[in-house]
Design a protein around this motif. Structure first.
Motif, PDB file in Angstrom:
ATOM      1  N   PHE A  21     -15.969  21.584  66.354  1.00 51.11           N
ATOM      2  CA  PHE A  21     -15.953  22.198  67.686  1.00 51.11           C
ATOM      3  C   PHE A  21     -16.254  23.681  67.549  1.00 51.11           C
ATOM      4  O   PHE A  21     -15.767  24.349  66.645  1.00 51.11           O
ATOM      5  N   ARG A  22     -17.061  24.192  68.470  1.00 46.86           N
ATOM      6  CA  ARG A  22     -17.459  25.597  68.418  1.00 46.86           C
ATOM      7  C   ARG A  22     -16.503  26.518  69.157  1.00 46.86           C
ATOM      8  O   ARG A  22     -16.506  27.726  68.930  1.00 46.86           O
ATOM      9  N   SER A  23     -15.683  25.947  70.037  1.00 48.15           N
ATOM     10  CA  SER A  23     -14.732  26.782  70.771  1.00 48.15           C
ATOM     11  C   SER A  23     -13.410  26.048  70.957  1.00 48.15           C
ATOM     12  O   SER A  23     -13.351  24.820  70.931  1.00 48.15           O
ATOM     13  N   PHE A  27     -12.562  21.967  72.371  1.00 48.55           N
ATOM     14  CA  PHE A  27     -11.670  21.081  71.630  1.00 48.55           C
ATOM     15  C   PHE A  27     -10.516  20.623  72.514  1.00 48.55           C
ATOM     16  O   PHE A  27     -10.195  19.436  72.577  1.00 48.55           O
ATOM     17  N   TYR A  28      -9.884  21.554  73.213  1.00 50.53           N
ATOM     18  CA  TYR A  28      -8.754  21.217  74.070  1.00 50.53           C
ATOM     19  C   TYR A  28      -9.170  20.269  75.178  1.00 50.53           C
ATOM     20  O   TYR A  28      -8.432  19.337  75.514  1.00 50.53           O
ATOM     21  N   GLU A  35      -6.426  12.009  74.693  1.00 52.47           N
ATOM     22  CA  GLU A  35      -4.984  11.799  74.489  1.00 52.47           C
ATOM     23  C   GLU A  35      -4.147  11.981  75.745  1.00 52.47           C
ATOM     24  O   GLU A  35      -2.999  11.542  75.796  1.00 52.47           O
ATOM     25  N   GLY A  36      -4.672  12.690  76.739  1.00 49.12           N
ATOM     26  CA  GLY A  36      -3.921  12.914  77.966  1.00 49.12           C
ATOM     27  C   GLY A  36      -2.962  14.084  77.924  1.00 49.12           C
ATOM     28  O   GLY A  36      -2.255  14.343  78.893  1.00 49.12           O
ATOM     29  N   VAL A  37      -2.914  14.784  76.802  1.00 55.59           N
ATOM     30  CA  VAL A  37      -2.071  15.969  76.642  1.00 55.59           C
ATOM     31  C   VAL A  37      -2.816  16.981  75.772  1.00 55.59           C
ATOM     32  O   VAL A  37      -3.792  16.640  75.109  1.00 55.59           O
ATOM     33  N   THR A  38      -2.329  18.209  75.741  1.00 56.21           N
ATOM     34  CA  THR A  38      -2.940  19.220  74.883  1.00 56.21           C
ATOM     35  C   THR A  38      -2.576  18.944  73.420  1.00 56.21           C
ATOM     36  O   THR A  38      -1.596  18.233  73.145  1.00 56.21           O
ATOM     37  N   PRO A  39      -3.317  19.514  72.487  1.00 51.00           N
ATOM     38  CA  PRO A  39      -2.972  19.325  71.073  1.00 51.00           C
ATOM     39  C   PRO A  39      -1.556  19.791  70.737  1.00 51.00           C
ATOM     40  O   PRO A  39      -0.860  19.143  69.960  1.00 51.00           O
TER      41      PRO A  39
END
Length: 48
Positions: A21-23, A27-28, A35-39
């Protein structure tokens, strides 16, 4: 990579870059779509 302990050595942003991912935002967005949620939220739920 998040569960393998890499998160202790690298930030989530660094792991995202290693995955191509470049940014952070791209990615988020992709992670949240799958996944339905943030990392960060996912990591809190799945830490052993």
């Amino acid at each position: 990579m998040l569960l393998d302990g890499c998160q202790n050595k690298y930030s989530i942003e660094q792991i995202a870059r290693m995955c191509g991912f470049r940014s952070r935002s791209s990615f988020y967005l992709a992670f949240n779509k799958i996944e339905g949620v943030t990392p960060t939220e996912w990591l809190k739920k799945n830490k052993k």
